[in-house]
Design an enzyme around this catalytic site. Structure first.
Site, short mmCIF file in Angstrom:
data_model
loop_
_atom_site.label_atom_id
_atom_site.label_comp_id
_atom_site.label_asym_id
_atom_site.label_seq_id
_atom_site.Cartn_x
_atom_site.Cartn_y
_atom_site.Cartn_z
N ASP A 278 -6.15 -6.83 4.55
CA ASP A 278 -7.42 -6.30 3.86
C ASP A 278 -8.08 -7.43 3.20
O ASP A 278 -9.69 -7.54 3.52
CB ASP A 278 -6.56 -5.35 2.82
CG ASP A 278 -7.87 -4.90 2.02
OD1 ASP A 278 -8.95 -4.28 2.36
OD2 ASP A 278 -7.87 -4.79 0.82
N ASP B 26 -12.08 -9.11 4.95
CA ASP B 26 -13.40 -9.15 4.37
C ASP B 26 -14.05 -10.45 4.36
O ASP B 26 -15.38 -10.70 4.56
CB ASP B 26 -13.32 -8.52 2.96
CG ASP B 26 -13.56 -7.14 2.40
OD1 ASP B 26 -13.20 -6.34 3.25
OD2 ASP B 26 -14.07 -6.87 1.45
N ASP C 220 -2.92 -18.11 1.33
CA ASP C 220 -3.81 -18.78 0.35
C ASP C 220 -4.57 -20.02 1.15
O ASP C 220 -5.75 -20.32 1.19
CB ASP C 220 -3.44 -19.44 -1.08
CG ASP C 220 -2.04 -20.07 -0.83
OD1 ASP C 220 -1.43 -20.15 0.10
OD2 ASP C 220 -1.35 -20.62 -1.92
N LYS D 122 3.12 -15.34 2.91
CA LYS D 122 3.29 -16.25 1.41
C LYS D 122 4.77 -16.26 1.37
O LYS D 122 5.53 -16.05 0.33
CB LYS D 122 2.79 -15.35 0.43
CG LYS D 122 2.76 -16.11 -0.81
CD LYS D 122 1.59 -17.09 -1.16
CE LYS D 122 1.64 -17.97 -2.45
NZ LYS D 122 0.91 -19.10 -2.31
N TYR E 157 0.75 -1.35 0.10
CA TYR E 157 0.05 -0.01 0.15
C TYR E 157 0.90 1.43 0.18
O TYR E 157 0.30 2.33 -0.58
CB TYR E 157 -0.88 0.02 1.22
CG TYR E 157 -2.04 -0.68 1.32
CD1 TYR E 157 -2.21 -2.30 0.88
CD2 TYR E 157 -3.40 -0.09 1.35
CE1 TYR E 157 -3.33 -2.92 0.89
CE2 TYR E 157 -4.56 -0.79 1.25
CZ TYR E 157 -4.54 -2.25 1.16
OH TYR E 157 -5.63 -2.66 0.89
C1 IPM Z 1 -10.40 -1.20 4.27
C2 IPM Z 1 -10.66 -0.76 2.91
C3 IPM Z 1 -9.50 0.21 2.47
C4 IPM Z 1 -8.16 -0.66 2.58
C5 IPM Z 1 -9.63 0.77 1.27
C6 IPM Z 1 -10.68 1.69 0.91
C7 IPM Z 1 -8.34 1.74 0.75
O1 IPM Z 1 -10.78 -1.73 1.98
O2 IPM Z 1 -10.02 -0.37 5.26
O3 IPM Z 1 -10.45 -2.38 4.17
O4 IPM Z 1 -7.85 -1.28 1.48
O5 IPM Z 1 -7.49 -0.64 3.45
MG MG Z 2 -10.82 -3.71 2.82
#
Ligand code: IPM
Ligand code: MG
Length: 355
Positions: A243, A247, A219, A187, A142
């Protein structure tokens, strides 16, 4: 207690969900005799539209001057064509890095009232889902160089031992306070940065004999999270893996709309935000779930202000709301009472009790 909170409403559903979290914080302040003072700060697409910069220096200064920062969400299709360095998300990355909040804590915990909302089989959910992803937040790909030349694009993934060590310590300390199991995810079969990551984690392990360290390739970890999430206590991982995995982990708990996060550095000032995005498709429709933001505010009370009873009161209110059968659209199921974002915030504020 007197505290100044920088409020970054952001884009899309950001303003609506933050408004409900402030409603709940105001209620907490009244009931427990605190005073929270809010300072508005602009970041994201809204800041780009207003100032031509997704995080102008003076807005970052407001956040640095506050005791803590509460954030909604940023981004949206409106800014898709904007060059990389001006994107709303760039404002968020600069805010995280400017605040020095390298440690992002993302809990994945299933609320028993929402067990049916999990896409996993009941037999898997019944084994329990209660783990934390500790995500490194201010390094890695990032923050490496990003460059496009002709038909070639480059993104640099770089970590120093120091960066790995400080997030590693948070991972070990977090696990030591829980069930004592830390899983380091990388990884290392492909990446040099991951081999360094693994080496540093194992060196640290000697200092934390009470914590059992395991390693998992990212993975495989993605697979294990859906196969048997009960095996995890604390996961520590680098920025992008965290990240993606967070999710995935949020979804198995029912809805990404329920998950808060805290980001901390070396001091007590933190950045608190739900882990979901700005959901532009439902923005302004009173449909968003404010619970992820409300629970982020609870984390602020707990971790930045050291107010555990107040944080407990907010978390209990969420439990009571769910027990009473109220659901926002994302977690709605037959027989439940659907409420909008504002009504959800009103109900939560009403459920706040001292004990
Ligand atoms: C998160 C989001 C952010 C990230 C984006 C919006 C830059 O997906 O906070 O998980 O990737 O960190
Ligand atoms: Mg995210």
């Amino acid at each position: 207690m007197n505290k100044e909170i920088a409020v970054v409403r952001g884009d899309g559903i950001g303003p609506e969900i933050v408004a409900e979290a402030l409603k709940v914080l105001d209620r907490v302040a009244d009931m427990f005799g605190h005073s929270f003072h809010y300072v508005e700060a602009w970041m994201g697409g809204c800041a780009l539209d207003r100032f031509g910069d997704p995080l102008p220096e003076q807005e970052l200064e407001k956040c640095l001057a506050a005791d803590s920062v509460l954030l909604g969400a940023v981004g949206g299709p409106k800014w898709n064509g904007v060059p990389g360095h001006l994107r709303p998300e760039k404002g968020l990355l600069r805010l995280r890095s400017g605040l020095g909040v390298y440690s992002n804590n993302r809990p994945a915990k299933i609320w028993p009232q929402l067990a049916d909302a999990s896409p996993l089989k009941a037999s898997i959910v019944e084994k329990g889902i209660d783990f934390i992803i500790v995500r490194e937040l201010t390094g890695g790909i990032y923050f490496g160089e990003h460059r496009t030349e002709g038909d070639t694009a480059v993104d640099v993934l770089k970590y120093t031992e120091k960066e790995i060590e400080r997030i590693g310590r948070i991972g070990f300390a977090t696990a030591a306070k829980r069930r004592g199991r830390l899983c380091s995810v990388e990884k290392s079969n492909v990446l040099d940065s991951s081999r360094l990551w693994k080496k540093v984690m194992h060196r640290l392990a000697e200092e934390y004999p009470e914590v059992e360290l395991s390693d998992l390739l990212v993975d495989n970890c993605a697979m294990q999270i859906v196969k048997d999430p009960s095996q995890f206590d604390v996961i520590v991982t680098e920025n992008m893996f965290g990240d993606i995995l967070s999710d995935e982990a949020s979804m198995i708990t029912g809805s990404i709309g329920m998950i808060p996060s805290s980001s901390l550095g070396d001091g007590s000032r933190g950045l608190y935000e739900p882990i979901h995005g700005s959901a532009p498709d439902i923005a302004g429709k009173d449909l968003a779930n404010p619970i992820g933001t409300v629970l982020s505010a609870a984390m602020m009370l707990r971790y930045s202000f050291d107010l555990p009873s107040e944080a407990d009161a907010v978390e209990r209110a969420v439990g009571q709301l769910l027990d009473a059968g109220y659901r926002t659209a994302d977690i709605m199921s037959p027989g439940m009472k659907q409420v909008g974002c504002r009504a959800c915030g009103d109900l939560l504020a009403g459920f706040i009790r001292k004990d």
